[in-house]
Design an enzyme around this catalytic site. Sequence first.
Site, PDB file in Angstrom:
ATOM      1  N   LEU A   1       1.359  -0.880   0.116  1.00 13.01           N
ATOM      2  CA  LEU A   1      -0.088   0.209  -0.205  1.00 13.01           C
ATOM      3  C   LEU A   1       0.578   1.622   0.452  1.00 13.01           C
ATOM      4  CD1 LEU A   1      -3.031   0.333   0.240  1.00 13.01           C
ATOM      5  CD2 LEU A   1      -2.307   1.101   3.507  1.00 13.01           C
TER       6      LEU A   1
ATOM      7  N   GLY B   1      -0.149   3.013  -8.255  1.00 16.74           N
ATOM      8  CA  GLY B   1      -1.035   1.554  -8.825  1.00 16.74           C
ATOM      9  C   GLY B   1      -2.302   1.761  -7.749  1.00 16.74           C
TER      10      GLY B   1
ATOM     11  N   GLY C   1      -6.079  -1.215  -6.774  1.00 17.82           N
ATOM     12  CA  GLY C   1      -6.567  -2.385  -6.244  1.00 17.82           C
ATOM     13  C   GLY C   1      -8.226  -2.382  -5.889  1.00 17.82           C
TER      14      GLY C   1
ATOM     15  N   ASP D   1      -3.150   8.271  16.942  1.00 14.81           N
ATOM     16  CA  ASP D   1      -2.265   8.824  15.914  1.00 14.81           C
ATOM     17  C   ASP D   1      -2.225   9.797  14.990  1.00 14.81           C
ATOM     18  OD1 ASP D   1       0.578   9.142  15.453  1.00 14.81           O
ATOM     19  OD2 ASP D   1      -0.047   6.075  14.155  1.00 14.81           O
TER      20      ASP D   1
END
Length: 600
Positions: free
Chosen positions: A44, A48, A50, A149
């Site tokens: 990731l 590209g 997906g 986070d």
Amino acid sequence: MQQFSKGSCKGDEGHRDENQSNAPPIPEQVQIDDSPVYRIERKLGKGGFGQVAIKFEHKDSKGCEGGIPNEWKVYDDLGEGHGIPLPLVHYKGQQGDYYVMVMDLLGPSLQAPLVNNVPTLPLEAVACIAIEAISILEKLHSRGYIHGDIKPGNFLLGPPGTREEKTLFLTDLGLATRWQDPSTGSHVKYNQTPGNFRGTILFASVHSQLGRTSTRRNDLESLVYMLIYLIRGHLPWQGHQGEDTSFPVCKQKRATPPDTLCDTCPEPYLQFTTFVLSLKFDEEPNYARYISLFRGIIGQNPYVWPVHTDVTQEVPWKQVQLKDDDEPSKKIQKLTRWISVYDVHPPMKQRCELAFQIYLVFLGFLEFIDDLPLSCRYCSNLDYVDLIFHIEKGHAEGMHITSVTYSFRSKSWALIMDDSARYTAQNYAFSCGSLHKEWIEKQWSENFYITAVAGADDNRFLVVMSKGTWNIQQSCCVFEIFPFKWIKKKWAEGLYVTAIATSGSQWAVVSTKGTRFTDQAIELDFQYPAEGIRERLKQGYHITSVAANLDEVAFIFSIPGGAATASVEQEMLQTSNFPNDSEIKEKWARNYYISSLCCG
């Protein structure tokens, strides 16, 4: 016939433990229950496109202590229809040594433009991000969770070419924790465990890095740093190098005022930063007010906004305009030079069996005070010769050292002696570079125990050992950094901290068994931790030791046991110099006497 789909994988790199370096390789294909078989085509974030994203988390990672990843628990708790823009999870399960989560593959993260050599983002874009990010955090916080986070890499846009390509999504709930008890609805209790930090150092809040309990303000502080980063392309503390950058980064964050942090940024960013950095531990953020600050930057035309946001339509600007008395303080509370802690003592009529004498030696002269209810000898501005002279004089008159410290500013000592400690004898010794092991062990063999310790900037320590205490065992050591792990180990062995001191950057710590304490806690900060002190006092703790160097200040809080010591009244005083005559007399008049002091 097997059905195959494309997938992009994401390993739990940000939260991975060091002992996972030998973890088995990520599987080349994944199938969870009745899901399709997913082939892993790329990592990731490497380009590209997906159909799904697959997140792998090793079974031995810190996020899996309870048997399944923390992120799974959060998703399960939020349930369906939570209304928070999070990636949709399709499957969760375990394959080999990994926990696997299959979710929607989103578009680029907010980190992507900066990685791809775009130095900064337009102000309008960042304002849109600010509005939507605040709205997302409000929704998450309303469910009792904080993210833990917040950073550009955890905010993603929707898939390109879809109707969600301008929708901002929040990802990675691996460090999410509760700020609210789900059964009672009450706020979590304050705590601090130094060294217990997980997250991203660059964007973490100061409170997180110091190990304090995470609350809603932590997410918002991280968001402040993220927005400044997106505007300026960097943060002031990015230049630190070395294996452990957490300490210098946290120190610089703490020392950076809002106007410096937001230099060259539009005024709304300074206002937002000031509001957020002023939030108290359990204070509810005013999300609507924060959102309104950025409304004027993004303009009126939603079709040109780089991030889709409809929250501004829900919060009209006029309803949340700031009033003059709503402006938060922009002051940063810096550590003052002297901190003195005062304990209350019973009045003289309750202590008539003891004879007290009072002397105040202040800045080199002796003053007799005869009309005070309790007596101590206070000496300050002493060199080594004067220090030894006053110690010996006090001992000859039946008085004992109860506190001693060194001022790095004036290069001198301050001494407190009285005859209320009930010691039967007292010895002291100086040592260089470390504590005098052979001398201390000899004193222990004669039932003397360390009751005070102090350090000077010439690497010398003064150790005071007394007879007639309740102590039955001690352990002491000198460390280059504050030794919270060592202290926790001693707590587990039934030893509590009874004395701390600094010499330069070194910390000397004494832990003791037989203190009659039932619990202990620590406040460690780069500034005077006023909020932490208030929270600890509300919890029933009182200050039993304090020490500081030029960078940090540490308070030791204890809960006493036994009827005789179950209630302790204390006050604290911050002064630029050793407390003066009038300040001491004012405390004495109300039966408060110095129990601990330090200079940093």
